[in-house]
Structure formats: structure tokens, C-alpha cells
Design a protein around this motif. Sequence first.
Motif, PDB file in Angstrom:
ATOM      1  N   SER A 179      11.436  20.082  -5.198  1.00  0.00           N
ATOM      2  CA  SER A 179      11.750  21.387  -4.612  1.00  0.00           C
ATOM      3  C   SER A 179      13.020  21.977  -5.219  1.00  0.00           C
ATOM      4  O   SER A 179      13.423  23.075  -4.843  1.00  0.00           O
ATOM      5  N   LYS A 180      13.671  21.202  -6.122  1.00  0.00           N
ATOM      6  CA  LYS A 180      14.973  21.634  -6.640  1.00  0.00           C
ATOM      7  C   LYS A 180      14.906  21.740  -8.166  1.00  0.00           C
ATOM      8  O   LYS A 180      14.281  22.653  -8.690  1.00  0.00           O
ATOM      9  N   ASP A 181      15.531  20.808  -8.881  1.00  0.00           N
ATOM     10  CA  ASP A 181      15.646  20.931 -10.344  1.00  0.00           C
ATOM     11  C   ASP A 181      14.309  20.923 -11.076  1.00  0.00           C
ATOM     12  O   ASP A 181      14.170  21.563 -12.109  1.00  0.00           O
ATOM     13  N   GLY A 198      16.752   6.285   3.862  1.00  0.00           N
ATOM     14  CA  GLY A 198      16.120   5.455   4.888  1.00  0.00           C
ATOM     15  C   GLY A 198      15.201   4.439   4.223  1.00  0.00           C
ATOM     16  O   GLY A 198      15.252   3.240   4.500  1.00  0.00           O
ATOM     17  N   ALA A 199      14.369   4.928   3.287  1.00  0.00           N
ATOM     18  CA  ALA A 199      13.451   4.035   2.574  1.00  0.00           C
ATOM     19  C   ALA A 199      14.242   3.023   1.761  1.00  0.00           C
ATOM     20  O   ALA A 199      13.918   1.837   1.707  1.00  0.00           O
ATOM     21  N   ARG A 200      15.304   3.488   1.150  1.00  0.00           N
ATOM     22  CA  ARG A 200      16.070   2.602   0.283  1.00  0.00           C
ATOM     23  C   ARG A 200      16.726   1.461   1.062  1.00  0.00           C
ATOM     24  O   ARG A 200      16.643   0.300   0.684  1.00  0.00           O
ATOM     25  N   VAL A 238       0.860  -1.192   0.000  1.00  0.00           N
ATOM     26  CA  VAL A 238       0.000   0.000   0.000  1.00  0.00           C
ATOM     27  C   VAL A 238       0.890   1.233   0.000  1.00  0.00           C
ATOM     28  O   VAL A 238       1.656   1.471   0.939  1.00  0.00           O
ATOM     29  N   GLY A 239       0.812   2.015  -1.083  1.00  0.00           N
ATOM     30  CA  GLY A 239       1.695   3.173  -1.264  1.00  0.00           C
ATOM     31  C   GLY A 239       2.609   2.917  -2.442  1.00  0.00           C
ATOM     32  O   GLY A 239       3.453   2.026  -2.395  1.00  0.00           O
ATOM     33  N   ALA A 240       2.401   3.662  -3.541  1.00  0.00           N
ATOM     34  CA  ALA A 240       3.152   3.402  -4.777  1.00  0.00           C
ATOM     35  C   ALA A 240       4.200   4.471  -5.001  1.00  0.00           C
ATOM     36  O   ALA A 240       4.199   5.178  -6.004  1.00  0.00           O
ATOM     37  N   SER A 241       5.102   4.598  -4.034  1.00  0.00           N
ATOM     38  CA  SER A 241       6.179   5.578  -4.183  1.00  0.00           C
ATOM     39  C   SER A 241       7.504   4.870  -3.916  1.00  0.00           C
ATOM     40  O   SER A 241       7.624   3.661  -4.159  1.00  0.00           O
ATOM     41  N   LEU A 242       8.470   5.615  -3.404  1.00  0.00           N
ATOM     42  CA  LEU A 242       9.811   5.065  -3.231  1.00  0.00           C
ATOM     43  C   LEU A 242       9.835   3.779  -2.399  1.00  0.00           C
ATOM     44  O   LEU A 242      10.328   2.735  -2.855  1.00  0.00           O
ATOM     45  N   ALA A 243       9.305   3.844  -1.186  1.00  0.00           N
ATOM     46  CA  ALA A 243       9.388   2.688  -0.291  1.00  0.00           C
ATOM     47  C   ALA A 243       8.590   1.509  -0.842  1.00  0.00           C
ATOM     48  O   ALA A 243       9.031   0.359  -0.764  1.00  0.00           O
ATOM     49  N   GLY A 244       7.422   1.795  -1.409  1.00  0.00           N
ATOM     50  CA  GLY A 244       6.590   0.724  -1.953  1.00  0.00           C
ATOM     51  C   GLY A 244       7.255   0.045  -3.128  1.00  0.00           C
ATOM     52  O   GLY A 244       7.339  -1.187  -3.200  1.00  0.00           O
ATOM     53  N   LEU A 245       7.757   0.834  -4.069  1.00  0.00           N
ATOM     54  CA  LEU A 245       8.405   0.259  -5.258  1.00  0.00           C
ATOM     55  C   LEU A 245       9.642  -0.550  -4.881  1.00  0.00           C
ATOM     56  O   LEU A 245       9.841  -1.661  -5.354  1.00  0.00           O
ATOM     57  N   GLY A 272      -4.556   5.409  -8.307  1.00  0.00           N
ATOM     58  CA  GLY A 272      -5.719   6.275  -8.231  1.00  0.00           C
ATOM     59  C   GLY A 272      -6.769   5.763  -7.245  1.00  0.00           C
ATOM     60  O   GLY A 272      -7.876   6.280  -7.207  1.00  0.00           O
ATOM     61  N   VAL A 273      -6.428   4.749  -6.481  1.00  0.00           N
ATOM     62  CA  VAL A 273      -7.320   4.292  -5.403  1.00  0.00           C
ATOM     63  C   VAL A 273      -6.551   4.293  -4.088  1.00  0.00           C
ATOM     64  O   VAL A 273      -5.387   3.898  -4.035  1.00  0.00           O
ATOM     65  N   ALA A 274      -7.223   4.729  -3.032  1.00  0.00           N
ATOM     66  CA  ALA A 274      -6.590   4.775  -1.717  1.00  0.00           C
ATOM     67  C   ALA A 274      -7.085   3.615  -0.871  1.00  0.00           C
ATOM     68  O   ALA A 274      -8.228   3.161  -1.022  1.00  0.00           O
ATOM     69  N   ALA A 275      -6.223   3.145   0.001  1.00  0.00           N
ATOM     70  CA  ALA A 275      -6.668   2.200   1.026  1.00  0.00           C
ATOM     71  C   ALA A 275      -7.412   3.019   2.066  1.00  0.00           C
ATOM     72  O   ALA A 275      -6.934   4.067   2.498  1.00  0.00           O
ATOM     73  N   THR A 276      -8.589   2.560   2.443  1.00  0.00           N
ATOM     74  CA  THR A 276      -9.367   3.330   3.416  1.00  0.00           C
ATOM     75  C   THR A 276      -9.479   2.629   4.755  1.00  0.00           C
ATOM     76  O   THR A 276      -9.835   3.252   5.755  1.00  0.00           O
ATOM     77  N   GLY A 323       9.563   3.123   5.117  1.00  0.00           N
ATOM     78  CA  GLY A 323       9.552   4.472   4.551  1.00  0.00           C
ATOM     79  C   GLY A 323       9.098   5.519   5.555  1.00  0.00           C
ATOM     80  O   GLY A 323       9.111   5.295   6.776  1.00  0.00           O
ATOM     81  N   ASP A 324       8.661   6.649   5.037  1.00  0.00           N
ATOM     82  CA  ASP A 324       8.323   7.801   5.875  1.00  0.00           C
ATOM     83  C   ASP A 324       7.176   7.549   6.852  1.00  0.00           C
ATOM     84  O   ASP A 324       6.995   8.300   7.799  1.00  0.00           O
ATOM     85  N   CYS A 325       6.371   6.494   6.611  1.00  0.00           N
ATOM     86  CA  CYS A 325       5.221   6.244   7.494  1.00  0.00           C
ATOM     87  C   CYS A 325       5.609   5.401   8.698  1.00  0.00           C
ATOM     88  O   CYS A 325       4.813   5.213   9.607  1.00  0.00           O
TER      89      CYS A 325
END
Lengths: 116, 390
Positions: free
Chosen positions: B46-48, B292-294, B7-14, B75-79, B271-273
Motif C-alpha cells: 500500500s506504500k512504496d 505480532g507475527a514476528r 499452512v500459510g506461506a507468508s510472514l508468520a509461516g516463514l 499454489g495449493v490451498a489446505a481445504t 499471525g493474523d489468523c
Amino acid sequence: MIPACPLASLPRGEALRLDVDPPIAVFHTDDGDIFAIDDTCTHQDASLADGWLEGCEIECPLHASRFDLRTGQVDAPPAKRPVRTHRVVVEDGVICVVPSDAPPNLPPGVTLKGQA
Amino acid sequence: MKTVCVVGASLAGLLTARALRGQGYAGRLVVIGEETHRPYDRPPLSKDYLKGVIGEADLALEGDGEDPAIEWRLGVAATGLDAAARRITLSDGTSIAADGIVIATGAAARRLPGTEGLRGVHTLRTLDDARALRGDLETAGRLVVIGGGFIGAEVAATARELGLDVTLVESGEAPLAGVVGLTMAHALAELHEKRGVRLIRGAYVTEVTGTGRADGVRLADGTHLPADVVVVGIGATPSTGWLEGSGVELGDGVVCDEGGGTSVPGIVAVGDCAAWFDPALGRHHRIEHWTGARQRATVAAATLLSGGTARPEPARPAYFWSDQFDVKIQFIGHARDADTVTVEEGDPAHNSFLAVYRQGDRPVAVLGVNQVRLFTRWRRHLETAPAQTG
Ligand SMILES: Cc1cc2nc3c(=O)[nH]c(=O)nc-3n(C[C@H](O)[C@H](O)[C@H](O)COP(=O)(O)OP(=O)(O)OC[C@H]3O[C@@H](n4cnc5c(N)ncnc54)[C@H](O)[C@@H]3O)c2cc1C
Ligand code: FES
């Protein structure tokens, strides 16, 4: 062929940057092998010669993607593309780099000086 | 295990999904993501990316041709979560049962109460946020940034480079003081002031003014700072609302052991959570940095696949970077553990220095400013030094 430096002046575990365009990094691994790759990380503008050499891998000093010095392959993001590798020969005690004629994988925003 | 749901399709999830495949998991792998985008990299937002140096395609985290056989549900969230049944309910009304669950929902930007519905007020966490801010900065002359954390300091620097008039309002004595300590925070603050960022320290914002669209920021002492755009950078809170009442223990994030295991077997968080137990600190600690996530994705995958019997390697101290103006800032360790900090190379006045933080004789943290090579050596030293517990 670009002469880099005398073999004796690049101790194991050390790296050297050649200021050609684009720059090339030469590594002498702890096992005694010598490799050359493009010095610029494929993710952003970091010098891989400043990175952390472990076995046959160099870890980018900024965001820790690791490149295999033998193949140029990258292990994990943020870098996604392999780094270009070059052939190395040692002649009469001098390390020489045979630059690859493949196109480099420079990061976005970094161009060859000649094309800047 | 037949089905693992991330659940969560970003850095930690991938990265955890990839690590599961790398460690031999061949079953069904579902990744659920609230955003419609495939995983992308946030630091450049926030940078490039904000500066316009790189585009959206450059942000992708997946490599060309990479296919770890993932079933994407974007496009769907866990609720909600029924932890005992390991069933996740989704915002589209469906639900999914899994044998293993990876919680990687990250964090969300904290908002300033009372600014809802006011145009020109931004937080920065997602690509959509960055698109909106980038668009707004194009026509703006004056930017006020509220909060001198990393995101606030980076946005201030980028906007300054884009030619805006920038004011940074910080409630403490100097931006980033909580992370790098006060002495070094002063050195970094100077870097901003020298490049034309107006820094207001020890100030509290009482209100963002304007009707319909923000036109300024009011401080507790009555000062009014006119602004075309306001960026609120006052931290992020872990996205764990969907886990309330699920049986998964929550504190400042999902409470985990040192391998990422949660209070419920078969469920890990990364990850961040996630607030993993850090034996060196002797407490749970939520790391909100990229590496940290990596580092932890691999550990979390091993914990899940082994049913919690895998013994994680001792955690490496947290490392992070930040780019502000032409300056590369790198930091490793915990400044708050230090009794002393000394500049061992270079000079803060010349934007290139390295400072070592020590507890007694023992180095506990290092700050590098445009000292990439030397910092790497120190990082290696701190990462390979035997972990001290207690
Ligand atoms: C602007 C910016 C700049 C940064 N710069 C740096 C830097 O320079 N250096 C550094 O070390 N770190 C930096 N970071 C931090 C770094 O990006 C984070 O540590 C990293 O993104 C954490 O990854 P994550 O996968 O845990 O969480 P996130 O990246 O936050 O991803 C969590 C994902 O889960 C999704 N989600 C949330 N709730 C749900 C739900 N209920 N159901 C489904 N999906 C859900 C979210 O939409 C999101 O896509 C920066 C962060 C930002 C925002
Ligand atoms: S610059 Fe090398 S990984 Fe980012």
C-alpha cells in the motif's frame, strides 16, 4: 579517519550519528565497547542511531530487524542484507572512525548524495 | 516429531518455520501456500510498491542464500483438517499427515457485497491485488477509497502522491479512530486533508455504481462520488474457513492459549489468523500487525516442539507502524484502556508529535508521528515495564 567525538561525551548506551555520506552511526555499548556501522537501515530509510541498543545489537527503530554491531549481520526480516561495519580507534580520548571501503548496503530508493 | 506442516506461506509461516529450525527441529518441514509466490512482505503493497519506488524483488522475505530446508507446496490451498489424525487435505486432491501443524493462514480482505464482477473495484491484501491496483491507478484520475482503516488511509495517501484526485469515505467520525482514539484520529485526519485528500466522515456507502466497470460510489444520503477506481478497505477476516468442523476451536480466528497452542495438541496457530490469550487484557485478542507475527513465531515454535510445556515470556504490547505521505506513524499499546491522552512533544499542527495515553498515572499506549527516536525510548519503556494483569 573521521574524528567522531571525545570518548567522554558519548556515555554507555548512547549513539551518535555522523553526517557523512552515507551517514555513520557510532555506538557505545553498556559493556563499554565502541562500534561504528552505516547509520541507514538496509531495509528502508531509518536511522539506526535512533534504534534500541541491547548488548552488541541494535534494533531498527522502524521494523525491529536487529543488526550485530560486530559483524553487521541481520537476525530476521524485514531487513535481509547486513549493514556495513567500520573500524573504530580511540586516539587521545577521541573516538575516530576508519570508514570501510566496501560498498554500502543502502535500502532501495536511497542513494549516495553524490549520485542522487 | 518427524513431519511438521506449516499452512500459510507468508510472514508468520516463514518465521515459524525458521524458528523451528533455529530451535533444533531437524525433521521434514513442509510449507503449504495458496499463493504461487514465495513469502513476500505486505506492508509495502500500500506504500512504496504501490507508488512504484520499489519492485517485486524488494518484497521477498527470504534472505539471499537462506535455506532452512523447507519443502514448499505453493499454489495449493489446505481445504480441510482431520485434527485427531492431524491430516490436512489439499486443493489438488492430495492430503498430508503431520506430527505437528502450524496454522498461519492469515486473513483475507473483506469485500463489499454487490461489487463482484465490477471492474475497477479493488481490495488490497496480496501481491496480485497490488499489481492490479497499481495498473489501474496508472490511467485513473479519480479514486474513491471506502473505509478509513490503515490500508484505506495508506492507499489514499499513496494515490494522492501519485497525483490522483482522492476521496476517502469513512463511516465513523475520523479514520483510525478505533485504534488511536478519537482525539488523535482527528489530528491524523487533518494530515490527509492538508495534503488534498477529500475526507467524508460519518458516511455509509450504499452502492458502487457502473455497469461492467465502476464509475462512482453512492452514499446513503444520495450523494454520488464519481470515480475511475474504487478501493474497498473495510478490514480483513481470518482465513479459517478450511478449519470449520475440524475440532480446532474457532472464534474471531483460531482460539489459542498464551503460547499459541490451539484446542488440539500438536497444533499451534500464529499471525493474523490467531487469537492468542493475552493475560494483560484478560481475553483472547487477534493481532493484525507485522511485529505480532514476528514476536509470536518463536513462541509458537517453542510451544509446538515442547508439546506445550514451554513457558512463554510475557507478551510484549502490540507495536505497529504506518507510513502516510511523508509521515511515519508508530503506535504501541491499547488506546481504549486510556482515560487521558496528552501530547508530550511536538505539535500535531506541524506533523511531528508524540502522545502518551494513560490509565490513571500508568502509560498504556504511545503514538509517535515523525518522532522515531523518542518513540523508540517509549516503546522500550512500555515493553519492559512489568506486565499488569487483570
Ligand atoms: C497492504 C497491507 C499493508 C500493511 N501494512 C502494515 C504496516 O504498515 N504495519 C504493520 O504492522 N502491519 C501491516 N500490515 C499487516 C501485516 O502485513 C500482517 O500482519 C502480516 O502479513 C500477517 O502475516 P501472516 O503470515 O499472519 O498472514 P498473511 O500475510 O495474510 O499470510 C497468510 C498466507 O496464508 C495463505 N493462505 C490462506 N489460506 C490458506 C489455505 N487454506 N491454505 C494455504 N494457504 C493459505 C494466504 O494465501 C497467505 O499467503 C499490512 C497488510 C497489508 C495487506
Ligand atoms: S527500516 Fe529497518 S527494519 Fe525496516
